[in-house]
Design an enzyme around this catalytic site. Sequence first.
Site, PDB file in Angstrom:
ATOM      1  N   ARG A  62       0.068  -0.936  -2.504  1.00 35.81           N
ATOM      2  CA  ARG A  62      -1.294  -1.444  -2.699  1.00 35.81           C
ATOM      3  C   ARG A  62      -1.507  -2.692  -1.855  1.00 35.81           C
ATOM      4  NH1 ARG A  62      -3.120  -3.199  -7.183  1.00 35.81           N
ATOM      5  NH2 ARG A  62      -1.137  -3.699  -8.154  1.00 35.81           N
ATOM      6  N   LYS A 133      10.519  -4.561 -11.307  1.00 37.37           N
ATOM      7  CA  LYS A 133       9.614  -3.465 -10.944  1.00 37.37           C
ATOM      8  C   LYS A 133      10.385  -2.160 -10.745  1.00 37.37           C
ATOM      9  CE  LYS A 133       6.025  -2.140  -7.642  1.00 37.37           C
ATOM     10  NZ  LYS A 133       4.871  -2.579  -6.886  1.00 37.37           N
ATOM     11  N   ARG A 264      -0.166 -12.677 -11.044  1.00 40.35           N
ATOM     12  CA  ARG A 264       1.199 -13.185 -11.161  1.00 40.35           C
ATOM     13  C   ARG A 264       1.330 -13.968 -12.444  1.00 40.35           C
ATOM     14  NH1 ARG A 264       0.182 -13.337  -5.849  1.00 40.35           N
ATOM     15  NH2 ARG A 264       1.837 -12.632  -4.493  1.00 40.35           N
TER      16      ARG A 264
HETATM   17  C1  BTN Z   1       2.722  -0.266  -4.972  1.00 41.01           C
HETATM   18  O1  BTN Z   1       3.623  -0.555  -5.746  1.00 41.01           O
HETATM   19  O2  BTN Z   1       2.103  -1.114  -4.313  1.00 41.01           O
HETATM   20  C2  BTN Z   1       2.367   1.185  -4.812  1.00 41.01           C
HETATM   21  C3  BTN Z   1       3.516   1.965  -4.209  1.00 41.01           C
HETATM   22  C4  BTN Z   1       3.165   3.419  -3.974  1.00 41.01           C
HETATM   23  C5  BTN Z   1       4.237   4.120  -3.169  1.00 41.01           C
HETATM   24  C6  BTN Z   1       4.005   5.605  -3.104  1.00 41.01           C
HETATM   25  S1  BTN Z   1       5.392   6.477  -2.465  1.00 41.01           S
HETATM   26  C7  BTN Z   1       4.459   7.928  -2.313  1.00 41.01           C
HETATM   27  C8  BTN Z   1       3.077   7.525  -1.846  1.00 41.01           C
HETATM   28  N1  BTN Z   1       3.033   7.457  -0.400  1.00 41.01           N
HETATM   29  C9  BTN Z   1       2.848   6.211   0.029  1.00 41.01           C
HETATM   30  O3  BTN Z   1       2.784   5.862   1.230  1.00 41.01           O
HETATM   31  N2  BTN Z   1       2.724   5.362  -1.003  1.00 41.01           N
HETATM   32  C10 BTN Z   1       2.824   6.069  -2.265  1.00 41.01           C
END
Ligand code: BTN
Length: 281
Positions: A62, A133, A264
């Site tokens: 994100r 996390k 945070r």
């Molecule tokens: C986050 O924690 O910010 C979100 C992470 C999301 C990762 C997943 S892995 C599968 C899908 N493809 C990506 O490029 N991102 C999501």
Amino acid sequence: MPTPHAPEPWPLPELQRLLPGVHLQARDEVDSTNTRLIDAARGGLAQPTLLVAALQTQGRGRSGRSWHSERGQSLMFSFARRLAPADWSGLSLAVGVALAEAVEPLAAAAAPRLQLKWPNDLWLADGPAAWRKAGGILIETTGSADVRTCVVGVGLNVRPRADHTDLSSGYACLQELDAALDAPSLLLRVAPALAAALQRFERDGLAPFAAGWAARDLLHGRRVVTSGVQAHEGVADGVDAQGAMRLQTARGLVAVHSGEVSVRPSVAAVRGAHAASGAEA
Ligand code: BTN
């Protein structure tokens, strides 16, 4: 010459029985499963599609962050389908609840260890003020107002990782909850739950997921600071009917909406807590 890798034993026939009508795709390596499906949706993809990959070379998180995982360490997949809810707000919370419940059903855990950090990160609690996390969700949509396709990207840490000192959010993996889990068995557990949650959300919105959120709300009652267009400091007080985080501040109740901010825990809230809990939204 690149080292050949044994293909992940994705349980595609079993998954297909659980997800009739969904086009299942497994790739050894892609740039990002979200990027692939968003591009496909822009190109007219109409059938619900799940894409899982053993490795991503440009995994995205994100807020423009990258999301990196070694081969075999995480489950990485995206699920795309057309969705037409009356109200989109709270979708990311509903997805978080569905994933957490699929991994750690509430009945089996009076006080769930797998918690949700608003808006949709999955964190493993080590104690009342220590978390790491364990996974994240990236939701993207494309299309017109009438017909939108949403792509839900899921990254869940499965196996331990030796070196995670670079991660401000710490590192937890789901084998800490269930040592028998691997990426294929986890996919079989969470993908049907995700598909069902999207269907339920389209019909009933966020309301059916509210209790599940409250049971795992990591920030509830904690002093947090938000960053974004407008910074706020206050005590998190659950979420409202739209999925906005309610924040009790010195100036009164503020509703913090998804996508506008990162959150945070403030220094005061985490003083003495696990070093790895310097959370990243
Ligand atoms: C986050 O924690 O910010 C979100 C992470 C999301 C990762 C997943 S892995 C599968 C899908 N493809 C990506 O490029 N991102 C999501």
